[in-house]
Motif scaffolding. Structure first.
Motif, PDB file in Angstrom:
ATOM      1  N   THR A 164     -30.811 -13.612 -65.511  1.00  0.00           N
ATOM      2  CA  THR A 164     -31.247 -14.988 -65.273  1.00  0.00           C
ATOM      3  C   THR A 164     -30.759 -15.414 -63.898  1.00  0.00           C
ATOM      4  OG1 THR A 164     -29.278 -15.881 -66.342  1.00  0.00           O
ATOM      5  CG2 THR A 164     -31.236 -15.568 -67.723  1.00  0.00           C
ATOM      6  N   ASN A 204     -29.868 -18.818 -61.273  1.00  0.00           N
ATOM      7  CA  ASN A 204     -29.694 -20.248 -61.172  1.00  0.00           C
ATOM      8  C   ASN A 204     -30.879 -20.872 -60.441  1.00  0.00           C
ATOM      9  OD1 ASN A 204     -28.131 -22.804 -61.349  1.00  0.00           O
ATOM     10  ND2 ASN A 204     -28.219 -22.628 -59.113  1.00  0.00           N
ATOM     11  N   ASN A 232     -33.572 -25.360 -59.873  1.00  0.00           N
ATOM     12  CA  ASN A 232     -32.384 -24.756 -60.456  1.00  0.00           C
ATOM     13  C   ASN A 232     -32.553 -24.617 -61.964  1.00  0.00           C
ATOM     14  OD1 ASN A 232     -32.062 -27.421 -61.269  1.00  0.00           O
ATOM     15  ND2 ASN A 232     -29.865 -27.466 -60.843  1.00  0.00           N
ATOM     16  N   ARG A 233     -31.559 -24.049 -62.590  1.00  0.00           N
ATOM     17  CA  ARG A 233     -31.707 -23.680 -63.982  1.00  0.00           C
ATOM     18  C   ARG A 233     -31.940 -24.890 -64.891  1.00  0.00           C
ATOM     19  NH1 ARG A 233     -31.270 -19.564 -67.349  1.00  0.00           N
ATOM     20  NH2 ARG A 233     -30.363 -19.870 -69.413  1.00  0.00           N
ATOM     21  N   SER A 234     -31.242 -25.974 -64.616  1.00  0.00           N
ATOM     22  CA  SER A 234     -31.379 -27.152 -65.474  1.00  0.00           C
ATOM     23  C   SER A 234     -32.579 -28.002 -65.105  1.00  0.00           C
ATOM     24  CB  SER A 234     -30.117 -28.005 -65.391  1.00  0.00           C
ATOM     25  OG  SER A 234     -29.995 -28.575 -64.099  1.00  0.00           O
ATOM     26  N   ARG A 262     -39.711 -24.683 -64.974  1.00  0.00           N
ATOM     27  CA  ARG A 262     -39.250 -23.419 -65.547  1.00  0.00           C
ATOM     28  C   ARG A 262     -39.000 -23.582 -67.029  1.00  0.00           C
ATOM     29  NH1 ARG A 262     -33.867 -21.705 -62.459  1.00  0.00           N
ATOM     30  NH2 ARG A 262     -33.753 -20.087 -64.093  1.00  0.00           N
ATOM     31  N   ASN A 289     -36.565 -21.812 -69.528  1.00  0.00           N
ATOM     32  CA  ASN A 289     -35.422 -20.900 -69.587  1.00  0.00           C
ATOM     33  C   ASN A 289     -35.477 -19.985 -70.811  1.00  0.00           C
ATOM     34  OD1 ASN A 289     -34.298 -21.903 -67.190  1.00  0.00           O
ATOM     35  ND2 ASN A 289     -33.274 -23.555 -68.287  1.00  0.00           N
ATOM     36  N   ASN A 349     -37.464 -17.378 -69.556  1.00  0.00           N
ATOM     37  CA  ASN A 349     -37.006 -16.878 -68.259  1.00  0.00           C
ATOM     38  C   ASN A 349     -38.173 -16.824 -67.275  1.00  0.00           C
ATOM     39  OD1 ASN A 349     -34.950 -16.155 -66.544  1.00  0.00           O
ATOM     40  ND2 ASN A 349     -34.866 -14.017 -67.202  1.00  0.00           N
TER      41      ASN A 349
END
Length: 118
Positions: free
Chosen positions: A27, A29, A49-51, A69, A71, A74
């Motif tokens: 994964t 960030n 970013n991931r969040s 995105r 998550n 992915n």
């Protein structure tokens, strides 16, 4: 580690496309999209970013493109609306640490061609 981009194609000016990029093996960030038109250097398009709390867009696509995105999958997406001929390029997804047009992205997908006809 692999990044698999898809969703490119031929569309008329004013149309829309959604690109997808599925990552496997790790994964990231930051996940981003870049593009390269024939004869031009690769340029930053968008990153997230991931969040999802930090997003950056190139001025040329701000207001027309949306990055998102999932998550759980992915996967990063690029919704492209109001496409113009100057958006024609090979679009690459990338994975890295920092959301920034100037950041170094360590992993790259194979690219997907977007062609916008006038």
């Amino acid at each position: 580690v692999q990044l698999q981009a898809s969703g490119g194609g031929l569309v008329q000016a004013g149309g829309s496309l959604r690109l997808s990029c599925a990552a496997s093996g790790r994964t990231f960030n930051a996940m981003g999209w870049f593009r390269q038109a024939p004869g031009d250097e690769r340029q930053f398009v968008a990153a997230i970013n991931r969040s999802g709390s930090t997003i950056a867009y190139a001025d040329s696509v701000e207001g027309r493109f949306t990055i998102a995105r999932d998550n759980a999958k992915n996967t990063v997406y690029l919704q492209m609306n109001s496409l113009q001929p100057e958006d024609t390029a090979v679009y690459y997804c990338a994975g890295g640490l920092v959301v920034s047009p100037r950041a170094t992205y360590d992993y790259w997908g194979q690219g997907t061609l977007v062609t916008v006809s006038s």
